[in-house]
Design an enzyme around this catalytic site. Structure first.
Site, PDB file in Angstrom:
ATOM      1  N   GLU A 193      35.220  52.445 104.221  1.00  0.00           N
ATOM      2  CA  GLU A 193      34.240  52.469 105.303  1.00  0.00           C
ATOM      3  C   GLU A 193      35.013  52.058 106.552  1.00  0.00           C
ATOM      4  O   GLU A 193      35.284  50.880 106.776  1.00  0.00           O
ATOM      5  CB  GLU A 193      33.088  51.519 104.997  1.00  0.00           C
ATOM      6  CG  GLU A 193      31.833  51.817 105.804  1.00  0.00           C
ATOM      7  CD  GLU A 193      31.951  51.376 107.244  1.00  0.00           C
ATOM      8  OE1 GLU A 193      32.155  52.256 108.126  1.00  0.00           O
ATOM      9  OE2 GLU A 193      31.863  50.180 107.501  1.00  0.00           O
ATOM     10  N   CYS A 242      30.628  48.794 113.414  1.00  0.00           N
ATOM     11  CA  CYS A 242      31.181  50.125 113.144  1.00  0.00           C
ATOM     12  C   CYS A 242      30.175  51.205 113.513  1.00  0.00           C
ATOM     13  O   CYS A 242      30.553  52.344 113.782  1.00  0.00           O
ATOM     14  CB  CYS A 242      31.621  50.247 111.685  1.00  0.00           C
ATOM     15  SG  CYS A 242      30.355  49.781 110.505  1.00  0.00           S
TER      16      CYS A 242
END
Length: 515
Positions: free
Chosen positions: A267, A301
């Site tokens: 990720e 993110c």
């Protein structure tokens, strides 16, 4: 608007850290007498000296993890779920303390620190239910008298590498699933946020005590730098490594894990966009964009990095957004009313300034972006969020800068907007603001957003644990948290059972022998 810490006054961050660490039962030796200094981004002061692991420590931890896995995999999954339930109960009981520690160590505002712990509680609840739903399939066989099925089994020790911006929630996304799936876990937290990891490990050990004991080494913490992460990544006894961080880090991890035929759950970076259409509810869009772009000081993110505003709405909307940027409250994240806390460190500030310089050189108009409160905390890095109006999606816009920079681009219509949205190397999250059903459906279609997350009338950040989290392209392709992400923490076996007295072969193959 900037705010100093007059309301909080004399109490140092270090003193508050000490109170929290005592409250959750973290031994002093693990965070007071070590070799690695840890600083709070709130003031820049040193708040701890943590003990670090070595390469030899990693090897020993992996050996214990293998032994723990071999015992834990034989425990019935619903019983494994009971341990995760107890972890969730410890988190509920210590939500205030752990959330406060997230604020002190990572610089998040109070509601976000508490929200991160709530996310941990939520994934524990999800995993407890999952412990009774680790299902396979029954598959039709072409051979008479045969049954074919798939089954899922624990895979082994799971390595978890987490980043500073979600110092505890990302561990829980992985660990809660890994544990109910029958695996042991090894956690390498960010070297910038080891204290929250130590606190979580203490709560885990409390849960194990209430559970009645679990295999030694079921969950272990490996505090240290890149050498510790490399030792974990390179160990062939760790079949799955889940890594959250930069694209650069992900490339290194994926190549090294693949070299030994391990499995990576990655990720990585996001360069998330939101499209504003003429039909949009602009009040709703303004609120959604403000949180997505400025929340967590742009250090998610899923933070909104690019805003694509269509003709017919841009001239009125962008000035409203600029006004919101100028009025947002910046300051000590412990104070009520603060919406934006500090960047994590000097490197984050320098990266932001370099990006703004590149945008300025490309002809951009920049609102904000300057450092504030340096006279109050010279070793901390508070900035005013930057709104950057730019004519084209130039090179700097295609890079993720982990700071509150929002590039504003204008487009002629939905096809051009989607092309801009998809025209970056990253593919994590995206959103569109529209009240036109056709536009919304086009954005969600195969010809629309190419991201792992695509939202309508909300921003790209703030994912719930019920859905699988992750993205495509340079985001890494991994999935964590909800839906069927649990399958990444298990190994699949396809089984065929012959309950007849014949032996027909698949595909009509004939192979008769005399015996």
């Amino acid at each position: 608007m900037t705010k100093s810490s007059a309301a909080i006054g004399a109490k140092s961050v270090a003193a508050e850290v000490a109170e929290v660490m005592r409250a959750v039962g973290v031994p002093d030796a693990s965070w007071r007498n070590g070799t690695r200094a840890t600083r709070s981004p709130i003031t820049g002061e040193v708040i701890a000296h943590v003990a670090e692991a070595s390469g030899d420590d990693v090897a020993g931890a992996v050996a214990r993890s293998v032994a723990a896995f071999e015992a834990w995999r034989t425990v019935p999954a619903p019983r494994r779920g009971e341990l995760v339930r107890l972890i969730g109960e410890e988190l509920r009981a210590h939500k205030a303390e752990l959330g406060h520690l997230v604020t002190l160590e990572a610089g998040k505002i109070v509601s976000e620190g508490l929200g991160e712990v709530q996310e941990m509680i939520d994934i524990c609840d999800f995993a407890v239910g999952l412990s009774r739903q680790l299902y396979g399939l029954t598959i039709a066989s072409e051979r008479p008298g045969h049954r074919m099925m798939e089954s899922w089994h624990p895979v082994g020790p799971v390595g978890i590498i987490t980043a500073f911006n979600f110092p505890v929630a990302v561990w829980s996304w992985n660990a809660a699933l890994a544990l109910v799936c029958g695996n042991s876990v090894l956690w390498k937290p960010s070297e910038k946020t080891p204290l929250t990891a130590l606190a979580v490990q203490a709560l885990f050990e409390r849960a194990v005590h209430a559970f009645g004991g679990a295999p030694e080494g079921l969950s272990q913490l490996l505090v240290g730098g890149a050498d510790v992460g490399a030792a974990l990544v390179d160990d062939s006894r760790v079949p799955v490594v889940s890594a959250t961080g930069s694209t650069r880090m992900g490339r290194i991890v994926s190549e090294r894990v693949a070299r030994r035929f391990g499995r990576s759950i990655l990720e990585l970076g996001g360069n998330n966009a939101a499209i504003v259409c003429p039909s949009a509810d602009l009040d709703l869009a303004l609120r959604g964009i403000a949180f997505a772009a400025m929340g967590t000081a742009g250090q998610r993110c899923t933070s909104l990095r690019r805003l694509i505003v269509q003709e017919g709405v841009s001239d009125g909307f962008v000035p409203r957004l600029a006004k919101a940027y100028g009025s947002v409250s910046i300051g000590d994240p412990r104070e009520a009313g603060t919406l934006i806390g500090p960047l994590v460190d000097a490197a984050a500030y320098e990266g932001m300034q370099k990006a703004l310089e590149a945008a300025r050189a490309a002809g951009a108009t920049i609102h904000g972006g300057e450092r504030v409160l340096a006279d109050v905390w010279p070793d901390a890095y508070y900035v005013r969020p930057a709104l950057v109006e730019i004519d084209e999606q130039v090179e700097i816009v295609t890079h993720e800068t982990f700071a509150p920079i929002l590039y504003v681009l204008r487009s002629a219509g939905l096809p051009e907007s989607i092309k801009l949205q998809n025209g970056v190397p990253q593919g994590l999250s995206s959103s569109i603001f529209t009240n036109d059903l056709r536009e919304a459906e086009a954005f969600l279609s195969a010809e629309g957003s190419d991201c792992g997350i695509a939202n309508v009338n909300i921003g790209p950040s703030g994912a719930e644990i019920g859905g699988a989290f992750g993205g495509e392209k340079e985001t890494g392709g991994g999935r964590e948290s909800g839906s069927d992400a649990w399958k990444a923490y298990m190994r699949r076996a396809t089984n065929t059972i012959n309950f007849s007295r014949q032996l027909p072969l698949a595909q009509g193959v004939s192979f008769d022998v005399e015996g």
